[in-house]
Scaffold this motif. Structure first.
Motif, short mmCIF file in Angstrom:
data_model
loop_
_atom_site.label_atom_id
_atom_site.label_comp_id
_atom_site.label_asym_id
_atom_site.label_seq_id
_atom_site.Cartn_x
_atom_site.Cartn_y
_atom_site.Cartn_z
N VAL A 198 -6.58 3.62 -25.69
CA VAL A 198 -5.02 3.55 -25.86
C VAL A 198 -4.23 4.70 -25.71
O VAL A 198 -4.40 5.63 -26.69
N ARG A 199 -3.62 4.98 -24.31
CA ARG A 199 -2.44 5.82 -24.43
C ARG A 199 -1.07 5.83 -24.85
O ARG A 199 -0.92 4.29 -24.71
N SER A 200 -0.43 6.00 -26.04
CA SER A 200 1.28 6.86 -26.45
C SER A 200 1.99 7.27 -26.56
O SER A 200 1.00 8.60 -26.11
N SER A 201 3.09 7.98 -26.25
CA SER A 201 3.44 8.38 -26.86
C SER A 201 5.38 8.69 -27.74
O SER A 201 5.45 7.63 -27.50
N SER A 202 5.99 9.60 -28.12
CA SER A 202 6.12 9.63 -28.95
C SER A 202 7.39 10.67 -28.85
O SER A 202 6.33 11.57 -28.34
#
Length: 243
Positions: A198-202
């Protein structure tokens, strides 16, 4: 023999008058002290009468002292407990009682200027008294502090330990603001249940004091104190420049 007894009987009446005369002579001598006694008593009465005016004040003072002692004995009989002290009244209550018992004459009418001058003088007098009292209290407090033993410093409740600050690595997506960069943090982790990546960014704002980083650079930032409304991070270094 009979003649001798007659002579003795005849001599006895002659001796009786002589004995009676001796007794009468002794009787006036015995009565003489009794007669002198009234004269001595009269002399004694006359003598204190002469000294009485000199001793009269002392006798009067002794009588007054005895009457005072008797009054004290009556007021405080033996075995009775002493009277309890009067309770300390508040200043406002004391003034109220003083006004209620005041029986003096009313002051003459005064003009507004005179009343104002009296108020100003009263305020000045109270201010001087307050100033003197405060100076006295400060002097006493300083003396108490000087006389008191020095206290040992208390150990700190929480020791000043610096926590471990977080460090993040990301890509600069904007450097338009002055001394501020916007960094995108990419996170890739495996799902706990499905085991899928699962890839996420902030994004976050970091402080760049010298404007070293530009858009597209890979940088490292560290957590810091609040620097502005949105900045809680600071630039550490630039890892890779943009091509």
């Amino acid at each position: 023999m009979a003649d001798e007894q007659d002579d003795e009987t005849t001599d006895a009446p002659d001796d009786a008058p002589e004995q009676a005369g001796d007794e009468q002579a002794a009787a006036p001598d015995a009565a003489a002290p009794d007669a002198a006694a009234p004269e001595v008593a009269e002399a004694a009465d006359d003598a204190p009468a002469d000294d009485a005016p000199a001793d009269a004040p002392e006798a009067a003072e002794a009588a007054e002292a005895s009457t005072d002692d008797g009054a004290d004995d009556v007021a405080s009989p033996a075995g009775e407990a002493p009277a309890e002290p009067q309770p300390q009244l508040a200043p406002k209550e004391r003034r109220r009682r003083a006004r209620s018992t005041h029986a003096g004459e009313a002051r003459p009418p005064r003009s507004a200027e005179e009343r104002h001058a009296e108020r100003v003088a009263e305020r000045k007098r109270k201010a001087e008294r307050r100033r003197a009292r405060r100076l006295q209290e400060r002097a006493k407090a300083a003396e108490r502090r000087a006389a008191a033993p020095a206290q040992e410093p208390l150990p700190p409740v929480h020791a000043p330990v610096e926590g471990r600050r977080r460090v993040r690595q990301g890509v600069v997506v904007s450097d338009k603001a002055s001394k501020t960069i916007t960094v995108r943090i990419d996170v890739a982790r495996r799902h706990r249940r499905y085991e899928k990546i699962v890839r996420s960014s902030s994004t976050l704002h970091a402080h760049d004091e010298n404007n070293d980083a530009h858009e597209g650079d890979t940088v490292r930032v560290i957590e810091s104190r609040p620097l502005s409304r949105s900045k809680r991070w600071a630039l550490v270094d630039v890892l890779e420049r943009a091509r």
